[in-house]
Design a protein around this motif. Structure first.
Motif: not given
Length: 487
Positions: A133, A252, A255, A259, A421, A424-425, A459-460, A463, A467
């Motif tokens: 990331n 995304g 997010a 982040s 994406a 985030f999760w 949240c999953l 994400s 993505a």
């Protein structure tokens, strides 16, 4: 040194050169109780680091993101992300120390905290996701800074030659220039040395966000009202399937705009020793920063969408061809570039520290890795700097690689959405929740445990959707893009 100590040392955000254990016991003015260099950070320096990280290039895509989601879902998703980010950041800040919040063992990095609370394969998974990331963010910031430098050049071209001139400009040269600047600033050894840079970058972020907000307001006034719709960009301008991908990509982008959790522990490690506890200071800094950024985000995103409607650009200051007043846009884009110089460093410092500490742990007798060379900058000793050849070499190579990848894939919105994406999760939600459950011994199937798991699952899903949308956008862009040639 036992195995646990070795692992914590390896992941430390401060280099071993900062530690002089022989002096730590007799010079408390220079060292903390663990023998490391004394921390001097406050709620305001922590807030500056957070704002520098949060109000980044992501704010420029918010008008476009609201445009995909519409007047109801757009602001609603931004508010939702702000609450989730604040809540999970508060959970994560409690994991900085083990057991006691004031005297417990410090976890110097995000990976240290995961190691202390979860261990096993989750540590490796966290490290992989965190550093991927951070690398992606460096690439995204290079693309954004280049777009702003190109926008300045185009703005002045239109001003001199008129709007009929296409003013086609390649961004490759500007990416190289930005990369050279980052090579220079990358020689700052750690977070403590870039506090001033973060403060300047935070001021710049407010500068260009305010200008972007003003442009949106001016456009709304010129239109005689707000554009846009409750559901976002209309079917017809895009196909139903494309609309779905764009909505996912917008998630995304939002997010990404919030982040910063992957560097929260590293920022917290700059806060001076208790009292009050670092967790209390960090929670206050987080509340200040998230509140300020959310207000800015709502104004910038909503005013941008209100001014340009379905035609809201992916980058509010470079994407809509509006080059008057050219001097104001030049100031805004210059502020973006200056901000991203600092933000790049804030995000890359944990990665730099990890690689350097790992190298020193692996090859402790290698002079190329461990020795510092004193370089006199003037006749005064106060202006001398220490250069480490390994640090100089590897950080320079990293910047070169990030710049090269940016040249291959300069797709601002798609890259921003994918980075958001990916991070985030797992980094903003999953690991903070799992560590908090372990540290606070939250009973399984209790009301609090169920709430935390529901939040993580939601949240999953967001994400994964983000993505998928971003990857679809990148694939679509690659079909027409020619590396190093497209202007």
């Amino acid at each position: 040194m036992d195995n646990d100590a070795s692992e914590n040392y390896q992941f430390s955000s401060r280099t071993p050169s900062d530690v002089e254990f022989g002096e730590s016991q007799c010079n408390s003015d220079r060292f903390d109780d663990d023998g490391r260099a004394k921390r001097t950070g406050t709620v305001w320096t922590a807030s500056a680091h957070i704002i520098t990280a949060v109000i980044g290039s992501g704010v420029l895509s918010l008008a476009w993101a609201v445009g995909q989601l519409g007047w109801i879902a757009g602001p609603g998703v931004m508010i939702l992300f702000s609450f989730v980010t604040y809540y999970t950041s508060a959970l994560l800040s409690d994991c900085y120390r083990s057991c006691d919040p004031c005297t417990g063992k410090r976890n110097y990095t995000y990976m240290d905290a995961v190691q202390a609370n979860l261990s096993g394969v989750k540590v490796k998974m966290c490290g992989f996701l965190q550093y991927i990331n951070l690398i992606g963010t460096a690439i995204g910031y290079t693309i954004a800074a280049t777009a702003s430098m190109v926008a300045i050049k185009r703005s002045n071209c239109f001003h001199v030659n008129g709007k009929d001139d296409p003013c086609q400009i390649s961004g490759n040269l500007y990416m190289i220039i930005f990369g050279i600047v980052q090579i220079i600033f990358s020689q700052f050894p750690n977070f403590d040395k870039i506090a001033g840079l973060s403060i300047i970058a935070a001021i710049m972020s407010f500068t260009y966000s305010t200008i972007g907000l003003a442009l949106g307001i001016v456009q709304v006034i010129a239109n005689g009202g707000f554009k846009g719709s409750l559901t976002g960009i209309s079917i017809g301008l895009v196909t139903p399937v494309h609309k779905v991908w764009l909505v996912f990509q917008a998630l995304g982008s939002i997010a990404f705009a919030y982040s910063y959790s992957m560097i929260l522990i590293e920022i917290q490690d700059t806060i001076k020793a208790p009292p009050p506890s670092e967790a209390k200071v960090m929670k206050r800094a987080t509340s200040i920063s998230i509140a300020v950024t959310t207000v800015f985000y709502l104004f910038c995103g909503c005013m941008g969408y209100g001014g340009f409607g379905d035609l809201a650009p992916g980058n509010l200051l470079t994407g809509f061809g509006f080059y008057n007043p050219f001097w104001l846009l030049d100031i805004a884009n210059a502020a973006i570039v200056i901000h991203l110089v600092g933000a790049y460093q804030v995000y890359c410092q944990p990665l730099y520290a990890f690689i350097e500490n790992w190298a020193k742990q692996t090859w402790p007798n290698c002079k190329f890795i461990t020795n510092e060379i004193l370089v006199p900058m003037s006749l005064s000793k106060s202006y001398n700097i220490n250069i480490n050849l390994f640090r100089l070499t590897w950080r320079s190579l990293f910047v070169v690689l990030a710049t090269f990848i940016s040249m291959l894939m300069p797709f601002f919105n798609d890259v921003v959405g994918l980075i958001g994406a990916i991070g985030f999760w797992p980094l903003t939600v999953y690991f903070p929740i799992e560590m908090y459950i372990v540290q606070k011994k939250v009973p399984k199937w209790s009301t609090r445990w169920i709430w935390l798991q529901l939040l993580s699952t939601l949240c999953l899903v967001i994400s994964v959707a983000a993505a998928v949308g971003s990857v679809a956008g990148i694939v679509s862009d690659l079909k027409v893009y020619k590396p190093f040639k497209t202007t």
